[in-house]
Design an enzyme around this catalytic site. Structure first.
Site, short mmCIF file in Angstrom:
data_model
loop_
_atom_site.label_atom_id
_atom_site.label_comp_id
_atom_site.label_asym_id
_atom_site.label_seq_id
_atom_site.Cartn_x
_atom_site.Cartn_y
_atom_site.Cartn_z
N SER A 143 0.86 -1.20 0.00
CA SER A 143 0.00 0.00 0.00
C SER A 143 0.89 1.24 0.00
CB SER A 143 -0.89 0.02 1.24
OG SER A 143 -1.53 1.28 1.40
N TYR A 156 -1.18 -0.48 10.64
CA TYR A 156 -1.47 -0.87 9.25
C TYR A 156 -0.36 -0.38 8.33
CZ TYR A 156 -3.71 -1.14 4.69
OH TYR A 156 -3.98 -1.42 3.38
#
Length: 271
Positions: A143, A156
């Site tokens: 990501s 995350y």
């Protein structure tokens, strides 16, 4: 239309919806048989039926929760023993968008288990088999928050930084042995990630949200072009090239016996 050229089998985790389901569609149309791994068997069965009808490829469904040790071990065994597998797409993951202090640490432990531990174990299962055959592709879905951790939840972001770093290390170690490693860094994507994290995608500014189809199509184009890191939303690839060049240049400076002079410490020599 079915592709009659058989490119082996692609095992895709998190393949029941979103980015994983699009990978399943695109790879089947490219001539791959599929092993689809996800928790939701009903969705997997529906996707397999649809893709079998559309492409004629052989599609196996493996319902599995990668947070469950027995399920994870079952998928590892498939990767180790199925010699038809030529590609692993590590797509399964858990998201988080709330600040650290507003997040249950047990949920973060589950996130780490899937995003880091499961991905690592699956990679360890696939890589030796690929090396023994002198070929194979591992695609790790990371990501953009891995390089911009301030954007969302820190755990995350850290998990995705791990995925990118692992991919770069694998590129260095395994490319000479015939393997292809790609890290894909999507930005905001119109998937269930947002709703599951507590914020429906409809609440995001729509001009920053990419469709999963565009993410996967760009990622596969990047793979075809030999990209090691693909950031679908980044319009000028030179920006990443410069970033990576600066990182590599700094790495040559990360060794020495004395602290920097900027710390104002007395210089001492080893006894």
């Amino acid at each position: 239309m079915a592709n009659t050229q058989n490119k082996g089998t692609a095992l895709i985790t998190g393949s029941s919806s979103g980015i994983g389901a699009v990978y399943a569609d695109r790879l089947a149309r490219r001539g791959y048989d599929l092993i689809l791994v996800a928790r939701n068997q009903e969705r997997l069965n529906a996707l397999a039926k649809k893709l079998t009808s559309a492409t004629g490829r052989s599609i196996e469904v493996v319902p599995a929760d990668l947070n469950a040790r027995a399920d994870l071990a079952r998928v590892e065994k498939i990767l180790r023993e199925d010699a038809s597998i030529t590609m692993l797409v590590n797509n399964a993951g858990i998201g988080a968008i709330k600040p650290l202090l507003d997040t249950d640490v047990n949920k973060m432990d589950e996130l780490i288990s899937v995003n880091i531990a499961a991905l690592t174990r699956l990679t360890y299962a696939a890589a030796p088999a690929f090396v023994s055959r002198g070929a194979g592709t591992i695609v790790n879905i990371s990501s953009v928050v891995g390089i911009a951790p301030e954007m969302l939840n820190g755990v995350y972001g850290a998990s995705k930084a791990f995925v990118t770093a692992l991919s770069q290390s694998l590129q260095h170690e395994l490319a000479p042995k015939g393997l292809r490693i790609q890290a894909v860094l999507p930005a905001a994507t119109a998937t269930e990630f947002w709703a599951l994290s507590g914020k429906p995608v409809s609440e995001l500014p729509q001009h920053i949200v990419m469709t999963p189809e565009n993410v996967v199509d760009a990622a596969l184009a990047g793979l075809d072009q030999g990209e090691l890191v693909t950031i679908p939303v980044l319009q000028d690839g030179k920006v990443w090239d410069d970033y990576e060049a600066a990182r590599r240049a700094m790495s040559s400076l990360l060794g020495g016996t004395t602290p920097s002079k900027r710390y104002g410490l007395a210089q001492t020599s080893a006894a």
